[in-house]
Every structure is written in structure tokens, then in C-alpha cells.
Write a protein that holds these residues in place. Structure first.
Motif, mmCIF file in Angstrom:
data_model
loop_
_atom_site.group_PDB
_atom_site.id
_atom_site.type_symbol
_atom_site.label_atom_id
_atom_site.label_comp_id
_atom_site.label_asym_id
_atom_site.label_seq_id
_atom_site.Cartn_x
_atom_site.Cartn_y
_atom_site.Cartn_z
ATOM 1 N N LEU A 31 6.722 15.678 3.460
ATOM 2 C CA LEU A 31 6.359 15.373 4.841
ATOM 3 C C LEU A 31 4.947 14.781 4.883
ATOM 4 N N ASP A 32 4.006 15.421 4.229
ATOM 5 C CA ASP A 32 2.622 14.929 4.206
ATOM 6 C C ASP A 32 2.491 13.633 3.407
ATOM 7 N N LEU A 33 3.122 13.579 2.235
ATOM 8 C CA LEU A 33 3.042 12.405 1.376
ATOM 9 C C LEU A 33 3.581 11.168 2.090
ATOM 10 N N ALA A 37 1.876 7.618 3.091
ATOM 11 C CA ALA A 37 2.414 6.389 2.499
ATOM 12 C C ALA A 37 2.869 5.369 3.544
ATOM 13 N N THR A 38 3.318 5.867 4.694
ATOM 14 C CA THR A 38 3.870 4.960 5.710
ATOM 15 C C THR A 38 2.938 4.753 6.895
ATOM 16 N N LEU A 117 2.434 12.912 -8.100
ATOM 17 C CA LEU A 117 2.558 12.646 -6.662
ATOM 18 C C LEU A 117 1.882 11.349 -6.250
ATOM 19 N N ASP A 118 0.865 10.910 -6.969
ATOM 20 C CA ASP A 118 0.247 9.612 -6.670
ATOM 21 C C ASP A 118 1.223 8.478 -6.943
ATOM 22 N N VAL A 119 1.967 8.589 -8.034
ATOM 23 C CA VAL A 119 2.977 7.581 -8.364
ATOM 24 C C VAL A 119 4.086 7.610 -7.313
ATOM 25 N N LEU A 120 4.535 8.796 -6.917
ATOM 26 C CA LEU A 120 5.571 8.909 -5.894
ATOM 27 C C LEU A 120 5.097 8.283 -4.585
ATOM 28 N N GLU A 121 3.863 8.535 -4.210
ATOM 29 C CA GLU A 121 3.331 7.957 -2.974
ATOM 30 C C GLU A 121 3.302 6.427 -3.053
ATOM 31 N N GLU A 122 2.958 5.888 -4.210
ATOM 32 C CA GLU A 122 2.956 4.429 -4.386
ATOM 33 C C GLU A 122 4.374 3.859 -4.268
ATOM 34 N N ILE A 123 5.349 4.541 -4.853
ATOM 35 C CA ILE A 123 6.743 4.102 -4.756
ATOM 36 C C ILE A 123 7.179 4.066 -3.298
ATOM 37 N N VAL A 124 6.916 5.145 -2.567
ATOM 38 C CA VAL A 124 7.306 5.214 -1.155
ATOM 39 C C VAL A 124 6.591 4.124 -0.357
ATOM 40 N N SER A 125 5.310 3.941 -0.610
ATOM 41 C CA SER A 125 4.525 2.938 0.104
ATOM 42 C C SER A 125 5.078 1.531 -0.121
ATOM 43 N N ARG A 126 5.381 1.200 -1.369
ATOM 44 C CA ARG A 126 5.929 -0.135 -1.682
ATOM 45 C C ARG A 126 7.302 -0.339 -1.064
ATOM 46 N N SER A 127 8.146 0.674 -1.161
ATOM 47 C CA SER A 127 9.488 0.572 -0.582
ATOM 48 C C SER A 127 9.397 0.374 0.931
#
Length: 143
Positions: A31-33, A37-38, A117-127
């Protein structure tokens, strides 16, 4: 089949009611991540998906609709992060993420404590960025 739509349910209440303690913890983290990211607040999409933002899709077949541009669902076996632009769009980052499995447009995570979690946040942000730049016409399998 009924079309899934946005609801007025509170995502924080949904996350707080997740039965499995590990999934509940991971859902709170997601939820926070995903907020970061968005840059948007979550809304419930149907009864089990926490969505962030929206994108419009239109396929060559003429089928079209709206869906969350980012989202997750705390399922029994794993937390699912939806990457509607397709898993293949994130291959390099997925190699650095940590333990996970994938489907066509789904990233399955059993324990967020084991992933970067930094990598996950980048994935979500790019998507999210890909999906919100206009009409996204491909299916995840075509990504």
C-alpha cells in the motif's frame, strides 16, 4: 461474466482484514510502496484488488475498458502485483528483485522481506508510467 469495477470500499480496511499475518504485513507495505511509486491514492477494484490510477485499453478485436494502472492483491499463496504492461517489460529489474515467480502480467511474491523493495518500487513506477501515457492496446502477453 460481470465487469469488474471500482468500489467505495476502503483499501486500508481491506488490508487490515487480511487473515494471514504475513500477507497482511506485506499488503500494508505494498500500500505504501505503490502510493510512492504512482503518486496516487488507492481504490478498491472489485472485492480483492487494491488499485492505483487507471488506464484505458483497447484491443484490435474492439474490446476496450478501464483497469488499475498499478495494483496488488494479497492472495492465500502469495501477494500478487499486477503488471499489465507485461512481465517481459521488466526482465532486467526482475533479475535483481529477489525470490519471485511470474505469470503473463502477474508478479507473485511470497515474502516482501526477501525482495529488494527499491527494485520493486522501480518496477511498479515504470509499469504505471507505461500504462498511463495514453491508450495501452496490447495484452500483457504481447508486452
Amino acid at each position: 461474466m460481470a465487469k469488474t469495477t471500482w468500489t467505495d470500499a476502503d483499501p486500508a480496511d481491506f488490508v487490515g482484514a487480511v487473515e494471514h499475518p504475513g500477507r497482511r504485513r506485506d499488503a500494508a507495505t505494498l500500500l505504501d510502496l505503490m502510493r510512492r511509486a504512482t503518486g496516487v491514492e488507492p481504490r478498491m477494484f472489485g472485492t480483492a484488488i487494491v488499485g492505483f490510477g487507471e488506464y484505458h485499453y483497447k484491443y484490435a478485436s474492439g474490446t476496450e475498458g478501464d483497469a488499475p494502472a498499478a495494483g496488488f492483491s494479497p492472495r492465500k499463496a502469495a501477494s500478487v502485483v499486477y503488471l499489465n504492461d507485461g512481465i517481459s517489460a521488466h526482465e532486467e529489474l526482475l533479475g535483481r528483485l529477489g525470490p519471485h515467480t511470474t505469470g503473463v502480467g502477474c508478479l507473485y511474491l511470497k515474502d516482501l522481506a526477501a525482495v529488494d523493495l527499491d527494485v520493486l518500487e522501480e518496477i511498479v513506477s515504470r509499469s504505471y508510467a507505461t500504462l498511463t501515457t495514453g491508450t495501452y492496446g496490447k495484452r500483457a502477453a504481447q508486452g
